[in-house]
Design a protein around this motif. Structure first.
Motif, PDB file in Angstrom:
ATOM      1  N   PHE A   1      37.180  53.068  -4.888  1.00  0.00           N
ATOM      2  CA  PHE A   1      38.705  54.581  -4.898  1.00  0.00           C
ATOM      3  C   PHE A   1      38.634  55.199  -3.410  1.00  0.00           C
ATOM      4  N   GLU A   2      37.676  55.514  -3.041  1.00  0.00           N
ATOM      5  CA  GLU A   2      37.844  55.614  -1.131  1.00  0.00           C
ATOM      6  C   GLU A   2      37.964  54.974  -0.049  1.00  0.00           C
ATOM      7  N   ILE A   3      38.135  53.454  -0.916  1.00  0.00           N
ATOM      8  CA  ILE A   3      38.669  52.312   0.083  1.00  0.00           C
ATOM      9  C   ILE A   3      40.487  52.485  -0.423  1.00  0.00           C
TER      10      ILE A   3
ATOM     11  N   LYS B   1      43.539  49.496  17.193  1.00  0.00           N
ATOM     12  CA  LYS B   1      42.215  48.972  16.042  1.00  0.00           C
ATOM     13  C   LYS B   1      42.367  49.261  14.977  1.00  0.00           C
ATOM     14  N   TYR B   2      43.208  49.000  14.855  1.00  0.00           N
ATOM     15  CA  TYR B   2      43.600  48.606  13.316  1.00  0.00           C
ATOM     16  C   TYR B   2      43.382  47.122  12.291  1.00  0.00           C
ATOM     17  N   GLU B   3      42.253  47.368  11.416  1.00  0.00           N
ATOM     18  CA  GLU B   3      42.156  46.525  10.617  1.00  0.00           C
ATOM     19  C   GLU B   3      42.669  46.755   9.119  1.00  0.00           C
ATOM     20  N   ARG B   4      43.516  45.529   8.740  1.00  0.00           N
ATOM     21  CA  ARG B   4      43.954  45.547   7.641  1.00  0.00           C
ATOM     22  C   ARG B   4      42.932  45.752   6.118  1.00  0.00           C
ATOM     23  N   TYR B   5      43.246  46.789   5.485  1.00  0.00           N
ATOM     24  CA  TYR B   5      41.734  46.338   4.742  1.00  0.00           C
ATOM     25  C   TYR B   5      42.242  44.620   3.797  1.00  0.00           C
ATOM     26  N   GLN B   6      41.259  45.258   2.598  1.00  0.00           N
ATOM     27  CA  GLN B   6      40.876  43.448   1.831  1.00  0.00           C
ATOM     28  C   GLN B   6      41.616  44.086   0.630  1.00  0.00           C
ATOM     29  N   ASP B   7      42.170  43.073  -0.348  1.00  0.00           N
ATOM     30  CA  ASP B   7      42.645  43.259  -1.161  1.00  0.00           C
ATOM     31  C   ASP B   7      41.879  44.210  -2.058  1.00  0.00           C
ATOM     32  N   LYS B   8      42.599  44.977  -2.835  1.00  0.00           N
ATOM     33  CA  LYS B   8      40.814  45.956  -3.778  1.00  0.00           C
ATOM     34  C   LYS B   8      40.625  45.072  -4.701  1.00  0.00           C
ATOM     35  N   SER B   9      38.910  45.336  -4.876  1.00  0.00           N
ATOM     36  CA  SER B   9      38.213  45.125  -6.321  1.00  0.00           C
ATOM     37  C   SER B   9      39.030  45.782  -7.458  1.00  0.00           C
TER      38      SER B   9
END
Length: 317
Positions: A43-45, A67-75
């Motif tokens: 939930f922090e992610i 330096k923006y990195e896309r977040y992975q799909d949610k777990s």
């Protein structure tokens, strides 16, 4: 007393109720079950992802400079949906709930699907639950004399939790659900009542499981009887086929024996004829011929064939 000190027998009503009354949520706990820790991290992610969501739509060059990195799909994690202010309280309740499920011989896990879920598995049945914070319209929740510019139709968190638990629908029964909210009492103070309310569902699941198991055993016994009957029929069929095969071989033996007897009669008649009518030279030729015929149709070969037949047919122990 530790909440999960021993496995509790749900069939013993007195023992079970006594155990329920002893359940207490530790409101000072900060070492949670790993499933809860994973929920907290996820939930922090998700919060960070939501906060930076606008960056997904920026040009690639701008994203690179930032330096923006896309977040992975949610777990997928436990089905707990509360505000940050209520998260620690919700975690304390859920940690206690998981411990109690384990004390009853069950396990709690997150199933592999697309949405958050909390699966409660017992040897005799499966439940699912959710823990959410109640939301409401600001107009219904705001203090009577509060002055604010906030729209009255806004949906806001109320700080009150709702816990739902239900059976996973089976083929024979409709889904059962029980709901506990904090309209009058906190969930921490209702934990004993929750497990008391769960017991009839667990008992039903247990009985249904026993009925299914009994039915499966009966079906297995019926299948076993059919298999045994089929095996007997198959054995009878094999024995009949083997008998016919042996009869066929024995008939050939009889025919062979009759042939050998005919040959012996034939040889004896020729010898007798030669002795009474032929000269010595002819007698010698007839004698050689008769020996040759007897060698060509040797009875010893016939006996060997019979011995092989007996051994292959297991006629002798």
């Amino acid at each position: 007393m530790k909440n999960n000190a021993q496995k509790i027998n749900i069939e013993n009503e007195e023992e079970y109720f006594k155990w329920c009354k002893s359940i207490k949520v530790d409101e000072k706990i900060n070492l949670f079950n790993p499933l809860i820790n994973k929920h907290n991290s996820e939930f922090e992610i998700r919060k960070a992802k939501e906060k930076n969501k606008f960056k997904d739509y920026l040009p690639f060059t701008v994203q690179y400079r930032l330096k923006y990195e896309r977040y992975q799909d949610k777990s997928v994690v436990l089905n707990i949906d509360v505000s940050d202010e209520q998260r620690n309280r919700a975690y304390g309740f859920m940690h206690c709930f998981i411990e109690m499920v384990q004390a009853l011989g069950g396990t709690v896990f997150v199933d592999s699907r697309n949405n958050d879920n909390t699966v409660i598995s017992f040897p005799y049945g499966t439940l699912e639950c959710s823990l959410v914070e109640k939301r409401g319209k600001y107009r219904d929740i705001k203090l009577k004399d509060a002055k604010t510019m906030r729209p009255l139709y806004d949906t806001i968190n109320t700080g009150k939790l709702i816990f739902k638990i239900h059976t996973v629908k089976s083929s024979s029964k409709q889904q059962e659900e029980i709901v506990f909210d904090e309209e009058n009492l906190s969930l921490n103070n209702q934990i004993a009542d929750i497990f008391i309310a769960i017991r009839p569902i667990l008992i039903d699941l247990f009985k249904e499981s026993m009925e299914i198991e009994k039915k499966q055993e009966e079906e297995y016994e019926q299948r076993k009887l059919r298999w045994e009957e089929e095996e007997k029929e198959e054995e009878k069929k094999k024995q009949k086929e083997n008998k016919i095969k042996q009869q066929s071989i024995i008939v050939k033996h009889i025919e062979k024996w009759e042939q050998l007897k005919s040959i012996e009669t034939y040889v004896n008649e020729i010898k007798s004829y030669g002795e009474g009518h032929a000269d010595d030279e002819v007698k010698e030729l007839i004698e050689k011929y008769c020996d040759h015929v007897l060698n060509m149709f040797d009875k010893n070969d016939f006996y060997i064939d019979i011995a092989e037949f007996i051994n292959k047919s297991n006629l002798i122990d």
